[in-house]
Design an enzyme around this catalytic site. Structure first.
Site, PDB file in Angstrom:
ATOM      1  N   TYR A 249      34.609  54.270  39.854  1.00  0.00           N
ATOM      2  CA  TYR A 249      35.412  53.804  40.991  1.00  0.00           C
ATOM      3  C   TYR A 249      35.802  52.332  40.799  1.00  0.00           C
ATOM      4  O   TYR A 249      36.970  51.949  40.949  1.00  0.00           O
ATOM      5  CB  TYR A 249      34.596  53.982  42.273  1.00  0.00           C
ATOM      6  CG  TYR A 249      35.320  53.625  43.543  1.00  0.00           C
ATOM      7  CD1 TYR A 249      36.351  54.412  44.029  1.00  0.00           C
ATOM      8  CD2 TYR A 249      34.969  52.487  44.275  1.00  0.00           C
ATOM      9  CE1 TYR A 249      37.012  54.091  45.202  1.00  0.00           C
ATOM     10  CE2 TYR A 249      35.606  52.152  45.456  1.00  0.00           C
ATOM     11  CZ  TYR A 249      36.644  52.958  45.910  1.00  0.00           C
ATOM     12  OH  TYR A 249      37.299  52.626  47.075  1.00  0.00           O
TER      13      TYR A 249
ATOM     14  N   ASN B 284      47.631  54.656  48.389  1.00  0.00           N
ATOM     15  CA  ASN B 284      46.363  54.671  49.130  1.00  0.00           C
ATOM     16  C   ASN B 284      45.415  55.783  48.669  1.00  0.00           C
ATOM     17  O   ASN B 284      44.197  55.647  48.806  1.00  0.00           O
ATOM     18  CB  ASN B 284      46.680  54.832  50.630  1.00  0.00           C
ATOM     19  CG  ASN B 284      45.459  55.224  51.434  1.00  0.00           C
ATOM     20  OD1 ASN B 284      44.634  54.369  51.770  1.00  0.00           O
ATOM     21  ND2 ASN B 284      45.310  56.508  51.739  1.00  0.00           N
TER      22      ASN B 284
ATOM     23  N   VAL C 138      48.724  62.882  43.554  1.00  0.00           N
ATOM     24  CA  VAL C 138      49.141  61.702  42.777  1.00  0.00           C
ATOM     25  C   VAL C 138      48.692  61.784  41.319  1.00  0.00           C
ATOM     26  O   VAL C 138      49.249  61.103  40.462  1.00  0.00           O
ATOM     27  CB  VAL C 138      48.625  60.378  43.406  1.00  0.00           C
ATOM     28  CG1 VAL C 138      49.177  60.195  44.809  1.00  0.00           C
ATOM     29  CG2 VAL C 138      47.105  60.308  43.390  1.00  0.00           C
TER      30      VAL C 138
ATOM     31  N   ALA D 256      35.877  50.487  38.007  1.00  0.00           N
ATOM     32  CA  ALA D 256      36.795  50.265  36.880  1.00  0.00           C
ATOM     33  C   ALA D 256      38.213  50.667  37.266  1.00  0.00           C
ATOM     34  O   ALA D 256      39.187  49.983  36.927  1.00  0.00           O
ATOM     35  CB  ALA D 256      36.323  51.053  35.659  1.00  0.00           C
TER      36      ALA D 256
ATOM     37  N   SER E  15      39.768  47.657  46.075  1.00  0.00           N
ATOM     38  CA  SER E  15      38.431  47.716  46.688  1.00  0.00           C
ATOM     39  C   SER E  15      37.571  46.540  46.251  1.00  0.00           C
ATOM     40  O   SER E  15      37.756  45.994  45.154  1.00  0.00           O
ATOM     41  CB  SER E  15      37.741  49.016  46.262  1.00  0.00           C
ATOM     42  OG  SER E  15      36.399  49.040  46.715  1.00  0.00           O
TER      43      SER E  15
ATOM     44  N   ILE F 270      34.972  50.273  55.468  1.00  0.00           N
ATOM     45  CA  ILE F 270      35.775  50.731  56.608  1.00  0.00           C
ATOM     46  C   ILE F 270      35.231  52.098  57.025  1.00  0.00           C
ATOM     47  O   ILE F 270      34.932  52.932  56.161  1.00  0.00           O
ATOM     48  CB  ILE F 270      37.272  50.873  56.213  1.00  0.00           C
ATOM     49  CG1 ILE F 270      37.807  49.576  55.579  1.00  0.00           C
ATOM     50  CG2 ILE F 270      38.118  51.277  57.424  1.00  0.00           C
ATOM     51  CD1 ILE F 270      37.810  48.350  56.466  1.00  0.00           C
TER      52      ILE F 270
ATOM     53  N   GLY G  87      47.954  59.964  50.210  1.00  0.00           N
ATOM     54  CA  GLY G  87      46.628  60.231  50.786  1.00  0.00           C
ATOM     55  C   GLY G  87      46.565  59.903  52.261  1.00  0.00           C
ATOM     56  O   GLY G  87      45.549  59.408  52.756  1.00  0.00           O
TER      57      GLY G  87
END
Ligand code: NAD
Length: 275
Positions: free
Chosen positions: A164, A92, A66, A166, A151, A197, A15
């Site tokens: 996201y 990533n 991926v 989990a 994260s 970010i 990514g």
């Protein structure tokens, strides 16, 4: 750390056509690695690799989804064929789909797991197999470094983060399993948990409701981080300077993970005031 800390290493960043991944792959190239930029959007990977190659660094671009086992096998086989080795993998690639738990669609939940967790599993497994097959460097060098980008949403129960969060919590635990199993074979596996970010992903996902304001309030440094700040952490975990760091999650989050009660403190009296 020496300026060319990654000299001679081959590094794959998934990514990496934009955002955090691009910053990591670019910094790795600047520090001497052959940086493999890869993305499900091939044009992005190509543009990012070309921008870096123009500055005289060793880069290449790869199409890699991926979440697709066939795409992962082909990408890793190609790297083995061209370079004969892989020293660094950064998992990533990620997507963020947010919705209230009761309304969360099954297909979105499954897609979150497929890209963010299964994708890292597939790439991590392919990388570890390659690293185990290649000869360790002389003088006790580690055979490989794997870095998973997790994260804050995998560490706390953030609103809307069922899928996201989990997926990232799973990846943080997978990091520890991989580190424990692979440590004795000379492979280090660590994670980085970025705070908010400034990237395209956060611009899209944080646009809803009061997300941006909530992050600015809840982060003791009261700002978004820069992609370069995540890249510097990744460089440390990819280099020999972190050889004894294993199974660790490095939060690069402006203090978010450390914070508890926050409110404006009364102003301190000027120095010398009072008796
Ligand atoms: N930006 C933030 O605030 C933040 C915070 C915490 C964690 N993260 C994590 O950092 C990573 C990078 O985030 P970003 O903000 O740079 O995102 P971004 O959306 O700017 O970039 C992500 C890249 O991944 C690629 N990608 C998506 N699905 C893919 C797939 N199946 N295979 C290969 N590539 C794929 C996209 O095409 C894109 O180029 C993600 O894992 C994200 O969850 C970001």
């Amino acid at each position: 750390m020496t300026p060319m800390a990654l000299q001679g290493r081959v590094a794959l960043v998934t990514g990496s056509g934009q955002g955090i991944g691009q910053a990591i792959a670019t910094l790795f190239a600047e520090r001497g690695a052959t940086a493999v930029f890869s993305d499900v959007v091939h044009g992005r990977a190509q543009a990012a690799a070309e921008a870096t190659a123009g500055a005289g660094y060793k880069t290449e671009a790869l199409h890699l989804d991926v979440a697709n086992p066939g795409s992962v096998s082909a990408a890793f086989a190609g790297i083995a064929e061209r370079h004969g080795r892989l020293d660094i993998l950064v998992n990533n690639a990620g997507i963020g789909i947010n919705a209230p738990f009761v309304d969360f669609r099954l297909e979105d939940f499954e897609l979150s797991l497929k890209v963010n967790l299964t994708g890292a599993f597939l790439c991590g497994q392919a990388a570890a197999r390659q690293m185990l097959a290649q000869r360790a460097g002389s003088s006790g060098e580690r055979r490989g470094k794997i870095i998973n980008i997790v994260s804050l949403s995998g560490q706390r129960g953030g609103l809307g983060r069922a899928g996201y969060g989990a997926s990232k919590a799973g990846l943080e635990l997978l990091t520890r399993v991989m580190a424990t199993e692979l440590a004795g074979s000379g492979i280090n596996v660590n994670a980085i948990a970025p705070g908010p970010i400034a990237t395209e992903l956060s611009a899209a996902v944080h646009a809803a409701g009061g997300t941006r304001d909530a992050y600015l309030f809840l982060t003791p440094q009261h700002r978004y981080g820069e992609v370069s700040e995540i890249a510097q952490a990744a460089l440390f975990l990819a280099s020999a300077d972190s050889d004894y760091v294993n199974g660790h999650t490095l939060n690069v989050d402006g203090g978010f993970g450390a914070a508890g009660l926050m409110y404006p403190l009364p102003a301190r009296p000027p120095a010398g005031a009072g008796s």
